[in-house]
Design an enzyme around this catalytic site. Sequence first.
Site, PDB file in Angstrom:
ATOM      1  N   ALA A   1      37.606  27.428  17.994  1.00 58.35           N
ATOM      2  CA  ALA A   1      37.959  27.629  16.435  1.00 58.35           C
ATOM      3  C   ALA A   1      39.327  27.921  16.551  1.00 58.35           C
ATOM      4  CB  ALA A   1      37.609  29.317  16.169  1.00 58.35           C
ATOM      5  N   LYS A   2      40.399  28.563  17.580  1.00 54.22           N
ATOM      6  CA  LYS A   2      41.427  28.530  17.805  1.00 54.22           C
ATOM      7  C   LYS A   2      41.808  30.236  17.061  1.00 54.22           C
ATOM      8  CE  LYS A   2      42.723  24.534  18.750  1.00 54.22           C
ATOM      9  NZ  LYS A   2      41.516  23.532  18.224  1.00 54.22           N
ATOM     10  N   ARG A   3      40.838  31.318  16.936  1.00 54.96           N
ATOM     11  CA  ARG A   3      41.275  32.600  16.270  1.00 54.96           C
ATOM     12  C   ARG A   3      41.996  33.267  16.777  1.00 54.96           C
ATOM     13  NH1 ARG A   3      38.311  30.421  12.449  1.00 54.96           N
ATOM     14  NH2 ARG A   3      36.145  31.152  12.641  1.00 54.96           N
TER      15      ARG A   3
END
Length: 307
Positions: free
Chosen positions: A105-107
């Site tokens: 999700a590359k948060r």
Amino acid sequence: MKPIFADRLAAACRAKKNSLCVGIDPRWDLLPAEIRRRHAEPTLEAMAAAFAEFSLAVLEVVADRVPVVKPQSAFFEACGPAGMAAQHRVCRRARELDLFTILDAKRNDIASTATAYADAAFGGTTHEGKRHLVWDADALTINPYLGRDAVEPFLAAARETRAGLYVLVRTSNKGAGLFQDLVADGKPIYRHVADAVRNWTRENLGETGYGDVGAVVGATHPAELAELRAAVPEVPFLVPGYGAQGGKAADLAAAFRADGLGAVVNSSRGIIAAFKPDDIDWKKKIVQATDAAIAELKAVTPMGRLG
């Protein structure tokens, strides 16, 4: 208490005798025709149902072959609320099948927002004294651009649940160098990020010698892959870009330690799109593509020493 992230990951890879990760990236135009026909209504709910059916089928056919799967949150989010429900089903089923799950999700964000993202990924959301699991992932991809204070909530949440993080360091896309190659204090930005990741992972090393903060390092940059492995030996790598994106198996050898640990190699389209939509035997072709990837990686990288 269960072992820390790095040791659990190593155990999963040793049990399956490989460290291939299957990316769960459902796309409507690449789904089997039979699934598209069953969900032909022009609604997001129908698309989400198709994504769920396909993704769950992929899990079933790869579960006894690979140790890790990586659901790509973007494709599920694009289907709206029904897509989020589909992703939840996929994550839950992966856990039931004892698959190590990386939520891609590359948060990142700051303060309470980062904490909310981290709680959703790992330990769950607390309401009126009761904690509710959301994604219950083993690991999460994050963006480090906002600095240590923004990473801290993710570190805390991951360590509480013995989970891990994969930080974007040297990515596989063509435009990665726009910022990552900029030089500051005598070395490129990606090396500064790698140094930070090394320091963070050293805070919590496992028996394998690896920590709970990993690095995303693309297979499409083999020279940097070798450079980074030498610079950050305690950092577990998540290596995208193998297969459909052009990364070659032989170029990945440097990502591993001599015993075969140290890297998880992801393949998404190369496996889940290894068929033509009209193929009736699409599950068989996914199995064949999975087995072929494992065999190739084991033949030319230290992954072969896992068994």
